[in-house]
Scaffold this motif. Structure first.
Motif, PDB file in Angstrom:
ATOM      1  N   ASP A   1      52.907  25.284 -14.464  1.00  0.00           N
ATOM      2  CA  ASP A   1      52.603  26.698 -14.206  1.00  0.00           C
ATOM      3  C   ASP A   1      52.664  27.506 -15.497  1.00  0.00           C
ATOM      4  O   ASP A   1      51.797  28.342 -15.771  1.00  0.00           O
TER       5      ASP A   1
ATOM      6  N   ASP B   1      49.278  28.625 -23.164  1.00  0.00           N
ATOM      7  CA  ASP B   1      49.315  27.285 -23.757  1.00  0.00           C
ATOM      8  C   ASP B   1      50.173  27.193 -25.018  1.00  0.00           C
ATOM      9  O   ASP B   1      50.316  26.121 -25.588  1.00  0.00           O
TER      10      ASP B   1
ATOM     11  N   ARG C   1      47.599  21.277 -24.063  1.00  0.00           N
ATOM     12  CA  ARG C   1      46.594  21.142 -23.000  1.00  0.00           C
ATOM     13  C   ARG C   1      47.027  20.013 -22.089  1.00  0.00           C
ATOM     14  O   ARG C   1      47.685  19.053 -22.508  1.00  0.00           O
TER      15      ARG C   1
ATOM     16  N   ASN D   1      49.720  26.629 -17.826  1.00  0.00           N
ATOM     17  CA  ASN D   1      48.472  27.202 -17.303  1.00  0.00           C
ATOM     18  C   ASN D   1      48.385  28.701 -17.572  1.00  0.00           C
ATOM     19  O   ASN D   1      47.292  29.232 -17.746  1.00  0.00           O
TER      20      ASN D   1
END
Length: 159
Positions: A66, A72, A104, A69
């Protein structure tokens, strides 16, 4: 963009910081957590010096996912390489390396498999054990890929 180390006499070379990243077994991943609170968690990892990346793995749901997202930007820290000066055995020296970068999440098995295999080879006793674990677990995990933007290392004496 990144702050220089304030106490320059503690600075270690980039090569020493990279050696620490390559040789230690655990690090701490810090993300921008819920409600502005930082969230830091110890993790197993693999440092790929040639690619200038750090790889780890984790579940596809949870606080880390979470947070990544939403933002980053991450910090990753390792410490170790402790040494003792014979004249001051009570106060060991210790090194740390701090990485700032962008993370990522990799879900594609073709992209994830070689990265998770390289990481697992650092911890598992054999390639066969690694392949068994990957076959069992890959569907339920993300590979986290940290692209290193800044690395610094230091050595301090704990006294």
């Amino acid at each position: 963009m990144f702050r220089p180390m304030r106490r320059k006499h503690h600075l270690i070379s980039d090569e020493a910081a990279k050696f620490l990243l390559a040789s230690e077994r655990r690090g701490v991943l810090a993300v921008n957590g819920d409600d502005g609170y930082p969230f830091a968690i110890p993790v197993n990892y693999f440092y790929d010096e040639a690619a200038n990346k750090i790889y780890l793995h984790g579940a596809k749901k949870g606080h880390k996912v979470d947070a990544i997202n939403r933002c980053d930007k991450v910090c990753f820290t390792v410490y170790g390489n402790e040494r003792i000066d014979e004249n001051e055995k009570w106060a060991p020296y210790m090194q740390s390396a701090v990485v700032f970068g962008r993370c990522r999440l990799i879900d594609d098995p073709v992209d994830a498999t070689p990265k998770i295999r390289a990481m697992a080879m650092k911890y598992y006793p054999s390639a066969e054990a690694v392949d068994e674990e990957i076959a069992k677990s890959l569907k339920g995990m993300y590979v986290y890929e940290i692209s290193i933007e800044h690395l610094s290392g230091k050595e301090i004496q704990e006294r």
